[in-house]
Design a protein around this motif. Structure first.
Motif, short mmCIF file in Angstrom:
data_model
loop_
_atom_site.label_atom_id
_atom_site.label_comp_id
_atom_site.label_asym_id
_atom_site.label_seq_id
_atom_site.Cartn_x
_atom_site.Cartn_y
_atom_site.Cartn_z
N GLN A 1 4.05 5.82 10.58
CA GLN A 1 3.70 5.12 9.52
C GLN A 1 3.81 3.49 9.93
OE1 GLN A 1 2.27 7.89 8.48
NE2 GLN A 1 2.36 6.96 6.67
N MET B 1 1.85 2.39 0.09
CA MET B 1 3.16 1.69 -0.24
C MET B 1 2.73 0.82 -1.29
SD MET B 1 5.23 0.85 3.23
CE MET B 1 5.50 2.05 4.53
N GLU C 1 9.98 4.83 -6.06
CA GLU C 1 9.32 4.89 -4.80
C GLU C 1 9.50 6.26 -4.18
OE1 GLU C 1 7.89 2.93 -0.90
OE2 GLU C 1 7.53 2.87 -2.99
N ARG D 1 7.36 11.58 1.29
CA ARG D 1 6.26 11.80 2.36
C ARG D 1 6.43 11.38 3.74
NH1 ARG D 1 0.09 9.22 0.52
NH2 ARG D 1 -0.67 8.92 2.68
N HIS D 2 7.28 10.42 3.90
CA HIS D 2 7.82 10.09 5.04
C HIS D 2 9.10 10.75 5.61
CE1 HIS D 2 6.27 5.69 4.61
NE2 HIS D 2 5.36 6.51 4.44
N THR E 1 8.86 1.85 3.38
CA THR E 1 9.34 2.84 2.21
C THR E 1 11.14 2.93 2.17
OG1 THR E 1 9.51 4.91 0.95
CG2 THR E 1 9.63 5.01 3.43
N ASP F 1 -1.79 12.00 5.84
CA ASP F 1 -1.28 11.39 6.84
C ASP F 1 -1.95 12.09 8.37
OD1 ASP F 1 -0.08 9.31 5.51
OD2 ASP F 1 1.76 10.39 5.19
N TYR G 1 7.86 9.19 -4.35
CA TYR G 1 6.83 9.89 -3.56
C TYR G 1 6.66 9.44 -2.08
CZ TYR G 1 1.99 10.76 -2.48
OH TYR G 1 0.80 11.12 -1.65
N TRP G 2 6.73 8.23 -2.00
CA TRP G 2 6.30 7.59 -0.53
C TRP G 2 7.57 7.91 0.18
CZ3 TRP G 2 1.88 6.61 0.69
CH2 TRP G 2 0.82 6.08 -0.19
N TYR G 3 8.72 7.65 -0.23
CA TYR G 3 10.12 8.11 0.48
C TYR G 3 9.99 9.66 0.99
CZ TYR G 3 14.63 9.73 1.28
OH TYR G 3 15.87 10.36 1.93
#
Length: 262
Positions: free
Chosen positions: A123, A1, A36, A42-43, A29, A255, A38-40
């Motif tokens: 996460q 993050m 942001e 990914r989750h 995220t 992850d 990419y991280w969003y």
């Protein structure tokens, strides 16, 4: 993050009327922040994967944050309770995502004990000082279910932190796990543990290859196009640019996702 900052760098865009936007601090995220994305995503891909496995069940989404994941689960689950202790995140989630089968509770993951069929904890285990107690608590929550399930995810120390380091620079993380450490933690509390790895796919796989084999990081800096490239590339990332599988070595995963049953 992203790293935390004294002043918020980014706020969520285009929130529904009456829903206060959340600031990106690095602790969780957020959707609706292009930088942001990419991280969003990914989750999000993990929530969408779990959604296909909780049809009709009562699900507790522990440490639900902004609430988007609880909403995703609610598309298939019989009932979803999103739990988060942060007052701003709870209020945002309550106002934005509450529906007939999705509600939110402001509480600690260690103390919220409403019985359910499934617990989702994504996460966040890397943030807690008492992971064994937390997993035992989750097992108690699902103990009366006919279809008990706990799903836990965490980033891979080996791909998150610099080579040889015991932890990344993320100040919110207390303990980051290697594959064998994470599996052992879950197996100490559940009879059945299946660990999936999350990897890049499609354009993210190409981007990763370009960085590793072609030195793309150096090239875009020399050309002076870094901001222009990522201003277009990052918002275009989708959940389809990730894949969950048990068929690749976990050492290279982004992850880990553990599917646990008592």
């Amino acid at each position: 993050m992203s790293e935390p900052a004294e002043q918020p760098l980014y706020l969520q865009r285009d929130q529904p009327q009456g829903v206060p936007p959340l600031a990106l601090t690095g602790e969780r995220t957020l959707p609706d922040v292009p930088e942001e994305n990419y991280w969003y995503r990914r989750h999000l891909v993990v929530y969408e994967w779990i959604r296909e496995r909780v049809g009709g069940l009562k699900v507790i989404d522990m440490a639900c944050g902004e609430g988007y994941g609880s909403s995703v689960l609610g598309a298939a689950a019989g009932e979803v309770v999103g739990v988060d202790a942060n007052p701003e995140a709870h209020e945002h989630a309550r106002l934005r995502y509450t529906t007939g089968n999705v509600r939110f509770a402001r509480d600690l993951v260690e103390t919220f004990g409403e019985p359910a069929d499934a617990v989702v904890f994504l996460q966040t285990i890397e943030h807690v000082r008492n992971p064994d107690e937390v997993l035992e608590h989750f097992k108690a929550i699902i103990s009366e279910s006919a279809s008990p399930l706990v799903v836990v995810s965490t980033p891979n120390l080996l791909t998150l932190a610099p080579e040889g380091a015991e932890k990344s620079e993320n100040p919110w993380h207390i303990k980051e796990y290697r594959p064998e450490e994470f599996r052992a933690l879950c197996a100490a509390h559940f009879a059945s543990v299946e660990v999936y790895g999350l990897f890049h796919a499609r354009k993210l796989a190409v981007h990763e290859l370009a960085i590793k084999k072609l030195g793309w990081d150096a090239i875009h800096k020399r050309l002076g196009i870094t901001k222009r490239f990522y201003d277009r590339f990052t918002p275009a990332i989708s959940a389809k640019d990730f894949i969950l599988t048990t068929e690749r070595p976990l050492e290279g995963a982004l992850d880990f996702v553990a599917v646990c049953r008592p």
